[in-house]
Structures are given as structure tokens and as C-alpha cells.
Design a protein around this motif. Structure first.
Motif, PDB file in Angstrom:
ATOM      1  N   PRO A  10       0.833  -1.210   0.000  1.00 26.40           N
ATOM      2  CA  PRO A  10       0.000   0.000   0.000  1.00 26.40           C
ATOM      3  C   PRO A  10       0.861   1.251   0.000  1.00 26.40           C
ATOM      4  O   PRO A  10       1.888   1.309   0.687  1.00 26.40           O
ATOM      5  N   THR A  76      -7.053   2.146  -5.647  1.00 21.32           N
ATOM      6  CA  THR A  76      -7.938   2.043  -4.487  1.00 21.32           C
ATOM      7  C   THR A  76      -8.667   3.356  -4.243  1.00 21.32           C
ATOM      8  O   THR A  76      -8.352   4.394  -4.834  1.00 21.32           O
ATOM      9  N   CYS A  80      -9.361   5.353   2.139  1.00 19.98           N
ATOM     10  CA  CYS A  80      -8.669   4.401   3.014  1.00 19.98           C
ATOM     11  C   CYS A  80      -7.845   5.161   4.047  1.00 19.98           C
ATOM     12  O   CYS A  80      -7.052   6.039   3.689  1.00 19.98           O
ATOM     13  N   ARG A  86      -6.287  -0.090   2.772  1.00 13.50           N
ATOM     14  CA  ARG A  86      -5.952   0.014   1.347  1.00 13.50           C
ATOM     15  C   ARG A  86      -5.752  -1.370   0.738  1.00 13.50           C
ATOM     16  O   ARG A  86      -6.168  -1.638  -0.377  1.00 13.50           O
TER      17      ARG A  86
END
Length: 268
Positions: A10, A76, A80, A86
Motif C-alpha cells: 500500500p 484504491t 482508506c 488500502r
């Protein structure tokens, strides 16, 4: 190649402590500069028997850079709030879920690839484990670095305490357990450094998003505390650095520390 494991890295551009951190350049031993996110991806690509490695981001600049060095990207939501959310969000674009999802945080390019292998082995060996994370016993030098950062009101790393079954009791950005002893640079200490990587079962990862942020998670700024607050055990897997220095990029000052290690290792 096994299809039961994927690694997701992420990455977000916005950061209170270090804006644009994933794209920060890190110079290796040959004088060549590679971004933080590329060096994290290189680490993930060294893990054997993994079906795929993805970079998960909501930022077009990171996505473009990642595709530029050959990485697969999963876009994404920008809602988040942490890396675990994420990673969970990124799975929506996969046609088939794996048995194990590994999260290698994008600010830990010095993470030895065998740390991730240890997580995968733990999850495969015990199907009751819903989440696992590596911990590394601090030597005196690392503990000294942590203490110095805290004296300067900086977060130098996260520490962990766990029970006799190796399930976590707590994680903190403070140095725990407390010790006022002095340790030689290479001496073992009772403090364990929590390494920024996780392995999850997809079903538990999906539940995580629905729970919402917990009070301890919010106070400490540590995403893994959401699992503990909901009664989900987090298995701490002790790993061996094998003489490798481990340090995360949390603050701009860490760039110099990480570059020194890259150059010492002779990494390009």
C-alpha cells in the motif's frame, strides 16, 4: 508457483510527516537513485513462491511511477485511512482471492525478504492464525536510536509485547516494555521492534474495514491495534535479521540512515 499467496504494497502520497514519501529517492552503492516504493517492490519480488506482487494506491503519480519500473498496480479508494484498509480495498479488483494476503508497507525497503517468508510459513502451518506480523529483538544500538527519536519527539519505530504463545498483547510507538538499563550496541535487549509487514486471511481483512477505527488505534496511529481491540489475535513471528540493519522511513532524517545501509550492503 503457489497461487495461495499474494503481496500487496500500500502506498499513499499524502503524509503528515513526509509528503510524497513513496517517491522519495534513495541512492544506493553505485550512486543510482531509486524511489522508496521501487525499493520496497524489489524486496517483495525476492519472496519465493508468491503468485503476484501489487502496489495499491489512490494516487496517479505513484501509479505511473510503479508501472514505469514494471510493477502491477491496483487502484484504491482515497478514503482508506491506513495501509490495511488500502490492501483490503485493493482485493475488489481481483477475480480470485488467495488464501493469504501479505502487506509489505511501502516505507520499509530494508525489510529482508525472509521476514515475509516467515509470515507465510506461520500462516500455512497454523490455519487458526488470522493475522501474523514479524517482530525483531532490538540490539542496544537500535534501542538507543528509538530512545533518541523519542527524546526528539519523533517516532523512530513501533515496539511490541506478546504472550508465551507469541500472540500480541500490545503495540506502541513508545518504547515498551520499559527498561532503564544501558546496553552495548550489539547486546540483546528485552525490547522487540515491530516490523511493518502483515499477513492476513482475506475474510478477516474484509471484517477489518467494517469495524471502523478503534480508540487505541486512533491514539497510537497503529492500524494493527484495531484487530486487538476486536479480540482478534495477532501472531508475532520472531525473525532473525541475520546481521542486516532494519530501519523504516518514517521521517526525512531516515533517508540518510537508509542510504547508508544500502551503500554498506552494496545494493545498487
Amino acid at each position: 508457483m503457489s497461487k495461495d499467496v499474494i503481496i500487496v504494497i500500500p502506498a499513499r502520497y499524502a503524509s503528515t510527516r513526509f509528503q510524497g514519501k513513496p517517491l522519495a529517492p534513495l541512492v544506493g552503492a553505485t550512486g543510482k537513485s531509486k524511489s522508496l516504493i521501487e525499493r520496497s517492490w524489489i524486496t517483495a519480488m525476492q519472496v519465493p513462491s508468491v503468485a503476484a506482487v501489487y502496489i495499491a494506491t489512490d494516487d496517479a503519480r505513484i501509479a505511473e511511477a510503479a508501472r514505469g519500473f514494471g510493477a502491477e498496480v491496483l487502484m484504491t479508494s482515497d478514503a482508506c485511512v491506513n495501509g490495511t484498509e488500502r490492501v483490503a480495498d485493493s482485493l475488489k479488483d481481483l477475480s480470485q482471492l488467495p488464501d493469504i494476503v501479505v502487506n509489505l508497507q511501502g516505507d520499509a525497503p530494508l525489510t529482508p525478504h525472509w521476514f515475509l517468508t516467515a509470515l507465510i510459513d506461520e500462516m500455512r502451518a497454523d490455519v487458526s492464525v488470522q493475522m501474523a506480523t514479524p517482530v525483531l529483538r532490538c540490539d542496544g544500538q537500535t534501542l538507543s536510536n528509538f530512545r533518541e527519536d523519542r527524546r526528539n519527539d519523533q517516532v523512530g519505530g513501533t515496539t511490541a509485547v506478546f504472550d508465551k504463545t507469541r500472540d500480541a498483547l500490545y503495540f506502541s510507538k513508545e518504547v515498551i516494555p520499559y527498561t532503564d538499563s544501558d546496553y552495548a550496541d550489539e547486546a540483546e535487549t528485552p525490547v522487540f521492534h515491530h516490523v511493518g509487514a502483515y499477513a492476513y486471511r482475506p475474510a478477516t481483512l474484509a471484517e477489518y474495514v467494517n469495524w471502523g477505527e478503534g480508540p487505541l488505534e486512533k491514539l497510537e496511529g497503529l492500524e494493527q491495534l484495531r484487530f486487538l481491540e476486536r479480540g482478534v489475535k495477532v501472531r508475532c513471528v520472531e525473525v532473525d535479521a541475520r546481521g542486516h540493519v532494519f530501519w523504516e522511513l518514517n521521517n526525512p532524517i531516515d533517508v540518510e540512515r537508509i542510504e547508508a545501509v544500502l551503500q554498506q550492503r552494496g545494493e545498487e
